[in-house]
Design an enzyme around this catalytic site. Structure first.
Site, PDB file in Angstrom:
ATOM      1  N   LYS A  43       1.127  -1.297   0.112  1.00  0.00           N
ATOM      2  CA  LYS A  43       0.022   0.231   0.447  1.00  0.00           C
ATOM      3  C   LYS A  43       0.848   1.555   0.019  1.00  0.00           C
ATOM      4  O   LYS A  43       0.683   2.089  -0.728  1.00  0.00           O
ATOM      5  CB  LYS A  43      -0.759  -0.194   0.708  1.00  0.00           C
ATOM      6  CG  LYS A  43      -1.699   0.952   1.494  1.00  0.00           C
ATOM      7  CD  LYS A  43      -2.604   0.626   2.703  1.00  0.00           C
ATOM      8  CE  LYS A  43      -1.298   0.099   3.468  1.00  0.00           C
ATOM      9  NZ  LYS A  43      -1.176   1.264   4.978  1.00  0.00           N
TER      10      LYS A  43
ATOM     11  N   ARG B 153      -0.520  -7.093  14.207  1.00  0.00           N
ATOM     12  CA  ARG B 153      -0.898  -6.098  12.864  1.00  0.00           C
ATOM     13  C   ARG B 153      -1.918  -6.609  12.383  1.00  0.00           C
ATOM     14  O   ARG B 153      -2.800  -6.414  11.427  1.00  0.00           O
ATOM     15  CB  ARG B 153       0.147  -5.431  12.295  1.00  0.00           C
ATOM     16  CG  ARG B 153       0.571  -4.653  13.831  1.00  0.00           C
ATOM     17  CD  ARG B 153       2.581  -4.428  12.755  1.00  0.00           C
ATOM     18  NE  ARG B 153       2.330  -3.596  11.274  1.00  0.00           N
ATOM     19  CZ  ARG B 153       3.683  -3.639  10.691  1.00  0.00           C
ATOM     20  NH1 ARG B 153       4.436  -4.641  10.859  1.00  0.00           N
ATOM     21  NH2 ARG B 153       3.442  -3.700   9.752  1.00  0.00           N
TER      22      ARG B 153
ATOM     23  N   ARG C 236      12.470  -1.696  11.007  1.00  0.00           N
ATOM     24  CA  ARG C 236      11.206  -0.959  11.601  1.00  0.00           C
ATOM     25  C   ARG C 236      10.789  -1.876  12.784  1.00  0.00           C
ATOM     26  O   ARG C 236      10.991  -3.549  12.389  1.00  0.00           O
ATOM     27  CB  ARG C 236       9.947  -0.999  10.759  1.00  0.00           C
ATOM     28  CG  ARG C 236      10.119   1.114  10.402  1.00  0.00           C
ATOM     29  CD  ARG C 236       9.044   0.574   9.325  1.00  0.00           C
ATOM     30  NE  ARG C 236       7.226  -0.230   9.674  1.00  0.00           N
ATOM     31  CZ  ARG C 236       6.393   0.372   9.147  1.00  0.00           C
ATOM     32  NH1 ARG C 236       6.587   1.127   7.989  1.00  0.00           N
ATOM     33  NH2 ARG C 236       5.199  -0.102   9.587  1.00  0.00           N
TER      34      ARG C 236
ATOM     35  N   ARG D 221      11.396  -6.508   4.641  1.00  0.00           N
ATOM     36  CA  ARG D 221      11.733  -5.143   5.206  1.00  0.00           C
ATOM     37  C   ARG D 221      11.909  -4.724   6.800  1.00  0.00           C
ATOM     38  O   ARG D 221      12.668  -4.116   7.447  1.00  0.00           O
ATOM     39  CB  ARG D 221       9.937  -4.129   5.362  1.00  0.00           C
ATOM     40  CG  ARG D 221      10.386  -3.211   5.304  1.00  0.00           C
ATOM     41  CD  ARG D 221       8.501  -2.346   5.422  1.00  0.00           C
ATOM     42  NE  ARG D 221       7.534  -2.064   5.752  1.00  0.00           N
ATOM     43  CZ  ARG D 221       6.650  -2.106   6.314  1.00  0.00           C
ATOM     44  NH1 ARG D 221       5.981  -0.915   5.168  1.00  0.00           N
ATOM     45  NH2 ARG D 221       5.181  -2.139   7.086  1.00  0.00           N
TER      46      ARG D 221
ATOM     47  N   ARG E  27      -8.392   2.938   9.417  1.00  0.00           N
ATOM     48  CA  ARG E  27      -8.403   1.760  10.130  1.00  0.00           C
ATOM     49  C   ARG E  27      -9.068   1.020  10.882  1.00  0.00           C
ATOM     50  O   ARG E  27      -8.765   0.004  11.135  1.00  0.00           O
ATOM     51  CB  ARG E  27      -7.138   2.233  10.932  1.00  0.00           C
ATOM     52  CG  ARG E  27      -5.803   1.251  10.087  1.00  0.00           C
ATOM     53  CD  ARG E  27      -4.376   1.388  11.026  1.00  0.00           C
ATOM     54  NE  ARG E  27      -3.257   0.159  10.715  1.00  0.00           N
ATOM     55  CZ  ARG E  27      -2.611   1.020   9.795  1.00  0.00           C
ATOM     56  NH1 ARG E  27      -2.777   1.625   9.142  1.00  0.00           N
ATOM     57  NH2 ARG E  27      -1.280   0.325  10.076  1.00  0.00           N
TER      58      ARG E  27
HETATM   59  P1  ADP Z   1       1.760  -1.157   8.456  1.00  0.00           P
HETATM   60  O1  ADP Z   1       0.254  -0.697   7.129  1.00  0.00           O
HETATM   61  O2  ADP Z   1       2.066  -1.447   7.371  1.00  0.00           O
HETATM   62  O3  ADP Z   1       0.788  -1.674   9.379  1.00  0.00           O
HETATM   63  P2  ADP Z   1       1.616   2.135   8.536  1.00  0.00           P
HETATM   64  O4  ADP Z   1       2.853   2.230   8.523  1.00  0.00           O
HETATM   65  O5  ADP Z   1       0.537   2.344   8.070  1.00  0.00           O
HETATM   66  O6  ADP Z   1       2.086   0.390   8.205  1.00  0.00           O
HETATM   67  O7  ADP Z   1       1.495   1.375   9.893  1.00  0.00           O
HETATM   68  C1  ADP Z   1       2.302   1.414  11.364  1.00  0.00           C
HETATM   69  C2  ADP Z   1       1.304   1.410  12.598  1.00  0.00           C
HETATM   70  O8  ADP Z   1       0.977   2.463  13.067  1.00  0.00           O
HETATM   71  C3  ADP Z   1       0.404   0.783  12.858  1.00  0.00           C
HETATM   72  O9  ADP Z   1       0.212  -1.000  13.023  1.00  0.00           O
HETATM   73  C4  ADP Z   1       0.095   1.604  13.836  1.00  0.00           C
HETATM   74  O10 ADP Z   1       0.593   0.808  15.316  1.00  0.00           O
HETATM   75  C5  ADP Z   1       0.043   3.129  14.010  1.00  0.00           C
HETATM   76  N1  ADP Z   1      -0.917   3.211  12.713  1.00  0.00           N
HETATM   77  C6  ADP Z   1      -1.671   3.586  11.362  1.00  0.00           C
HETATM   78  N2  ADP Z   1      -2.526   4.593  10.987  1.00  0.00           N
HETATM   79  C7  ADP Z   1      -2.840   4.251  11.752  1.00  0.00           C
HETATM   80  C8  ADP Z   1      -4.542   5.052  12.000  1.00  0.00           C
HETATM   81  N3  ADP Z   1      -4.977   5.995  11.220  1.00  0.00           N
HETATM   82  N4  ADP Z   1      -5.011   4.048  13.548  1.00  0.00           N
HETATM   83  C9  ADP Z   1      -4.522   4.149  14.409  1.00  0.00           C
HETATM   84  N5  ADP Z   1      -2.650   3.360  14.295  1.00  0.00           N
HETATM   85  C10 ADP Z   1      -2.184   3.503  12.612  1.00  0.00           C
END
Ligand code: ADP
Length: 192
Positions: free
Chosen positions: A13, A144, A133, A127, A88
């Site tokens: 994504k 996750r 990360r 990754r 989310r």
């Molecule tokens: P991925 O899609 O690979 O999980 P992201 O970079 O989008 O990676 O998100 C990493 C982390 O950031 C998530 O696991 C969460 O803890 C936090 N996060 C990101 N976006 C949100 C959101 N909209 N609401 C709550 N937590 C979020």
């Protein structure tokens, strides 16, 4: 062009969002990037978010709504944006609708990138090595993916009911997936 991208962790994504902004010339709004920036800078938000993110859990909805509302009120989003990582869960989807209703600028398209779980786990393991990360550690990835299945997957139904959702297969090369997304957006004039 106000587009929401959905997809499991490791679905590609973020990669597709970056490629799409090159094609469409609109900003990429990634909540993951915004949160990681805050963590790096050690802001109040960053400090709050750090342990939550590293456990693979979701940052509280009220905090996220504030971040998104602030970001969407900036001038650079006038021509649209690619929203990656928000909403989310269903509560975030409703918050986003409210924010956009106030702005009289509803979402145009929601695109979900589908990849099977086996492949996402492989991609995230890679990754973890390349980018280091903390939340890509195997145990956190499992968490996750669970959070995704339980909380984020229903967001796709929310948009499907509103006639906004299109799903695209996320396997193949980055360019192949990009082409699929562009063609479903009816964009054939590709920038190289
Ligand atoms: P991925 O899609 O690979 O999980 P992201 O970079 O989008 O990676 O998100 C990493 C982390 O950031 C998530 O696991 C969460 O803890 C936090 N996060 C990101 N976006 C949100 C959101 N909209 N609401 C709550 N937590 C979020």
């Amino acid at each position: 062009m106000r587009i929401v991208l959905l997809g499991a962790p490791g679905s590609g994504k973020g990669t597709q969002a970056a490629l799409l902004v090159e094609q469409l010339g609109v900003p990429h709004i990634s909540t993951g990037v915004l949160l990681r920036d805050a963590m790096k800078k050690g802001t109040e938000l960053g400090l709050k978010a750090k342990s939550i993110i590293n456990r693979g859990e979701l940052v509280p909805d009220d905090i996220m709504a504030g971040i998104i509302e602030e970001r969407l009120s900036r001038e650079d989003v006038a021509g649209g944006y690619i929203l990656d990582g928000y909403p989310r869960n269903l509560s975030q989807a409703r918050s986003l609708d409210k924010i956009l209703e106030r702005m009289v600028k509803p979402v145009d398209d929601v695109i979900q990138i589908d990849v099977d779980a086996e492949q996402t786990i492989k991609r995230l393991a890679k990754r973890a090595k390349e980018e280091g990360r903390v939340d890509d550690a195997e145990k956190t990835v499992q968490k996750r993916l669970r959070v995704y299945a339980e909380e984020t997957a229903p967001v796709a139904d929310y948009y499907a009911e509103r006639g906004l959702l299109t799903r695209v297969l996320g396997d193949g090369s980055k360019q192949e997936v990009l082409q699929r997304i562009l063609s479903l957006l009816n964009i054939y004039d590709i920038r190289t």
